[in-house]
Design a protein around this motif. Structure first.
Motif, PDB file in Angstrom:
ATOM      1  N   UNK A   1       1.756  10.483   3.103  1.00  0.00           N
ATOM      2  CA  UNK A   1       2.012   9.533   1.776  1.00  0.00           C
ATOM      3  C   UNK A   1       1.842  10.425   0.624  1.00  0.00           C
ATOM      4  N   UNK A   2       2.906  10.467  -0.309  1.00  0.00           N
ATOM      5  CA  UNK A   2       2.887  11.537  -1.433  1.00  0.00           C
ATOM      6  C   UNK A   2       1.889  10.806  -2.639  1.00  0.00           C
ATOM      7  N   UNK A   3       1.536   9.553  -2.516  1.00  0.00           N
ATOM      8  CA  UNK A   3       0.835   9.229  -3.641  1.00  0.00           C
ATOM      9  C   UNK A   3      -0.508   9.089  -3.351  1.00  0.00           C
TER      10      UNK A   3
ATOM     11  N   UNK B   1      -7.508   0.549   5.742  1.00  0.00           N
ATOM     12  CA  UNK B   1      -6.371  -0.604   6.115  1.00  0.00           C
ATOM     13  C   UNK B   1      -7.327  -1.598   7.068  1.00  0.00           C
TER      14      UNK B   1
ATOM     15  N   UNK C   1       3.481   1.657  -4.271  1.00  0.00           N
ATOM     16  CA  UNK C   1       3.012   2.744  -5.130  1.00  0.00           C
ATOM     17  C   UNK C   1       4.128   3.835  -4.950  1.00  0.00           C
ATOM     18  N   UNK C   2       4.681   4.135  -3.935  1.00  0.00           N
ATOM     19  CA  UNK C   2       5.673   5.371  -3.909  1.00  0.00           C
ATOM     20  C   UNK C   2       6.947   5.031  -4.976  1.00  0.00           C
TER      21      UNK C   2
ATOM     22  N   UNK D   1      -6.548   6.777   5.804  1.00  0.00           N
ATOM     23  CA  UNK D   1      -5.681   5.569   5.387  1.00  0.00           C
ATOM     24  C   UNK D   1      -5.880   4.448   6.381  1.00  0.00           C
TER      25      UNK D   1
ATOM     26  N   UNK E   1       0.734  -1.290  -0.039  1.00  0.00           N
ATOM     27  CA  UNK E   1       0.024  -0.061   0.064  1.00  0.00           C
ATOM     28  C   UNK E   1       0.882   1.329   0.044  1.00  0.00           C
ATOM     29  N   UNK E   2       2.202   1.226   0.394  1.00  0.00           N
ATOM     30  CA  UNK E   2       2.703   2.382   0.531  1.00  0.00           C
ATOM     31  C   UNK E   2       4.135   2.515  -0.248  1.00  0.00           C
TER      32      UNK E   2
END
Lengths: 264, 370
Positions: free
Chosen positions: B84-86, B99, A185-186, B95, A181-182
């Motif tokens: 989170x940049x995305x 989750x 994607x980053x 978030x 999830x992190x």
């Protein structure tokens, strides 16, 4: 500013422009020489012939399969190398780099030798045939693509601060969820670049492909092999046509990497 | 709420602990220490991000020493915020609920309340969190941490990247939020001022050990060791020699200046000691006014070396003694500077109450006097 300093700055700028200009001229000259020798009409017409079309189709399918396999293995191993310290990490890292430096011919030959060992023979006899088969080409190209992909991905994962994963964990993510999830994607631009460069490495390979797959027309004849076969039979027009396709694919791949590299 | 017993950890050659402390539920606790003291490692142990080599961590009555981070039900606001940049602003805040697959009715209430409380409504539609200002990013990160309704919020120097005005405003607004919601805060910082603003209770960590724990007032009035005093009273800390004892006061000499201190009962003097005086405890006496009856000692004649203007406050650096052998930093107001026409080179008289002079032994034992 005195005249001497101005002259030095001018000379430096001229040196930069001259070196870049020379390199661009060489590259453009290589491209143009393909067209200048055989023109455009004959090479492009030859692309419509069934055996040429088959080589193009086979190349795309095998390189895509190789890139997918390479990426599936490169993502976890690059993440491991980027995130975890373990004994022998430097050794593993160096070993995985080997196919980048090693000649593709040597990689292909090593594969052939492997299939003459006891485990290799067992795989060939009882599980799946690789030598002089398209599966062998996929295997050889996957090894080359993996080495490229793992380098790009390791850098991409290292650029994502572990702090993001830690925050995600504290919000309820398991280690795998935090990665999916992190981190993944980053690292998306890096993943795309690894896939595209891996595919490019696979589609353009000749040495490993010809060693493991042979040059069986209509069976293991990828575009680079087809170019080699056409040159051997002095069919320059078809060879140039195939080279133009390969060059166009390479340009598209490199352009795609640059464009995705800029994406968030 | 948080109980840490003899926690120890190791990173390379650095050893943390054994460190113990206790944080009551609903309080704002600050762990203060200089850079490299081991605060962040201690925090990472509490969060489950670093495995301790010994000791025990109890959160809300549950032993979580070996629990993974996701099994601790705490929130975390790191120094770099780690938005989170995305993800968009809204997706960042949600978030945690996404989750944990919370149904809408479970997160909608706290989400709406936080959006209103932290004035986030105009930011929700922003797709790129990197376009937010420092203060906006802080508020979004805070909402993301609090939307899960944690019982404890851990903060690791979260205000360090803000300018002074935004920092103060956010500190106060976070304190209000903490008190309204009855949250337990555990804040880690190296900033003295921030520590004293935010703390109901605090601890000082130096070289991997908790050197002192208690209410904030105790730290300035009575540092537990010479190390703590060096960290907190950096401006006015001097080696001193015991001269004599008279009428319950100790007279100590520092750089030729004799200062009276009121020791704690039961302590015996030693030849070699240290004295410390907070800049706020020193008073500039007006020559045109008579001395107050209690000002029978500690009248220190000096000369203003320099007036330090720190923007929002001022300090006068005053050399004291015959040869100007010690330099004291004195907190002064702009009003006082103007009223006394205080200038560099002026002769002035300072006073400090004996009970405001902190005394400690040279070797840094835990016994002290004030």
């Amino acid at each position: 500013m005195d005249g001497g300093q101005t002259l030095k700055r001018g000379l430096f700028r001229a040196l930069l422009v001259a070196a870049t200009g020379l390199a661009v001229t060489v590259m453009a000259g290589l491209l143009l020489s393909q067209v200048a020798y055989a023109g455009l009409e004959k090479p492009l017409a030859s692309l419509l012939r069934p055996e040429v079309f088959h080589a193009l189709f086979l190349s795309c399918i095998l390189a895509t399969a190789a890139a997918v396999i390479a990426l599936a293995l490169a993502i976890p191993s690059a993440y491991l190398l980027a995130r975890r310290a373990f004994p022998g990490r430097i050794l593993v890292d160096t070993l995985l780099d080997l196919p980048v430096v090693l000649s593709p011919l040597a990689v292909g030959f090593s594969l052939l030798l492997f299939f003459r060992t006891a485990p290799g023979s067992f795989i060939e006899t009882h599980l799946m045939r690789f030598v002089f088969e398209p599966a062998g080409i996929v295997l050889a190209q996957a090894i080359l693509a993996y080495a490229v992909a793992v380098r790009v991905l390791k850098t991409a994962f290292e650029e994502v601060e572990p702090r993001y994963e830690q925050v995600a964990r504290l919000m309820g993510c398991t280690p795998f969820m935090a990665f999916r999830k992190v981190t993944l994607p980053m690292a998306r631009p890096g993943v795309v670049a690894a896939a595209v460069l891996g595919w490019g490495r696979a589609v353009g390979d000749f040495g490993a492909t010809v060693m493991v797959g042979g040059a069986v027309a209509g069976k293991t004849e990828t575009v680079p092999v087809a170019i080699y076969l056409r040159l051997a039979s002095v069919d320059i027009a078809q060879a140039v046509g195939l080279m133009l396709v390969l060059t166009a694919a390479a340009l598209a791949v490199l352009l795609l990497v640059r464009l995705t590299g800029r994406a968030p | 709420m948080i109980r840490v017993e003899a926690l120890s950890a190791r990173v390379g050659t650095f050893r943390l602990g054994p460190a113990s402390l206790s944080v009551p539920a609903g309080s704002s606790f600050v762990l203060l220490g200089p850079t490299g003291a081991g605060k962040t490692l201690f925090l990472e142990c509490l969060l489950g991000l670093h495995r301790p080599s010994g000791g025990r961590i109890v959160l809300d009555g549950v032993d979580v020493t070996d629990a993974p981070p996701e099994g601790r039900s705490v929130a975390y606001l790191p120094q770099d915020l780690a938005l989170f940049p995305h993800l968009s602003v809204r997706d960042n805040i949600l978030f945690g609920p996404s989750i944990r697959r919370w149904p809408r009715e479970r997160w909608q209430g706290p989400f709406d309340a936080l959006v209103e409380r932290l004035q986030l409504a105009p930011l929700l539609a922003r797709r790129d969190v990197r376009t937010l200002s420092g203060g906006e990013r802080q508020r979004v990160a805070l909402a993301r941490a609090l939307v899960l309704r944690p019982k404890v919020l851990f903060l690791d120097e979260p205000f360090s990247s803000l300018d002074a005005l935004a920092r103060r405003s956010l500190q106060l607004s976070i304190l209000d939020l903490q008190r309204e919601a009855g949250l337990t805060f555990f804040l880690v910082t190296h900033d003295h001022e921030e520590a004293f603003i935010m703390a109901d209770a605090m601890a000082v960590m130096l070289r991997g050990r908790i050197e002192q724990e208690g209410p904030p007032e105790a730290f300035t009035a009575n540092p537990a060791s010479l190390m703590v005093a060096r960290f907190l009273l950096v401006q006015n800390l001097f080696p001193a020699f015991f001269v004599r004892e008279s009428e319950g006061l100790w007279f100590l000499e520092a750089g030729g200046v004799v200062v009276a201190a009121k020791p704690k009962p039961g302590l015996s003097p030693r030849p070699s000691m240290h004295i410390g005086i907070r800049p706020e405890a020193l008073v500039v006496l007006r020559r045109d006014r008579p001395l107050a009856p209690w000002m029978t000692c500690n009248l220190l004649e000096g000369r203003v070396e320099r007036i330090l203007n720190l923007g929002n406050r001022r300090y006068a650096r005053v050399s004291v003694g015959d040869r100007g052998s010690i330099s004291l930093e004195v907190a002064v107001t702009q009003h006082l500077v103007q009223d006394l026409s205080l200038r560099e080179g002026d002769a002035i008289t300072l006073h400090v109450r004996p009970e405001s002079v902190w005394v400690h032994w040279e070797n840094g034992d835990s016994e002290g006097a004030s």
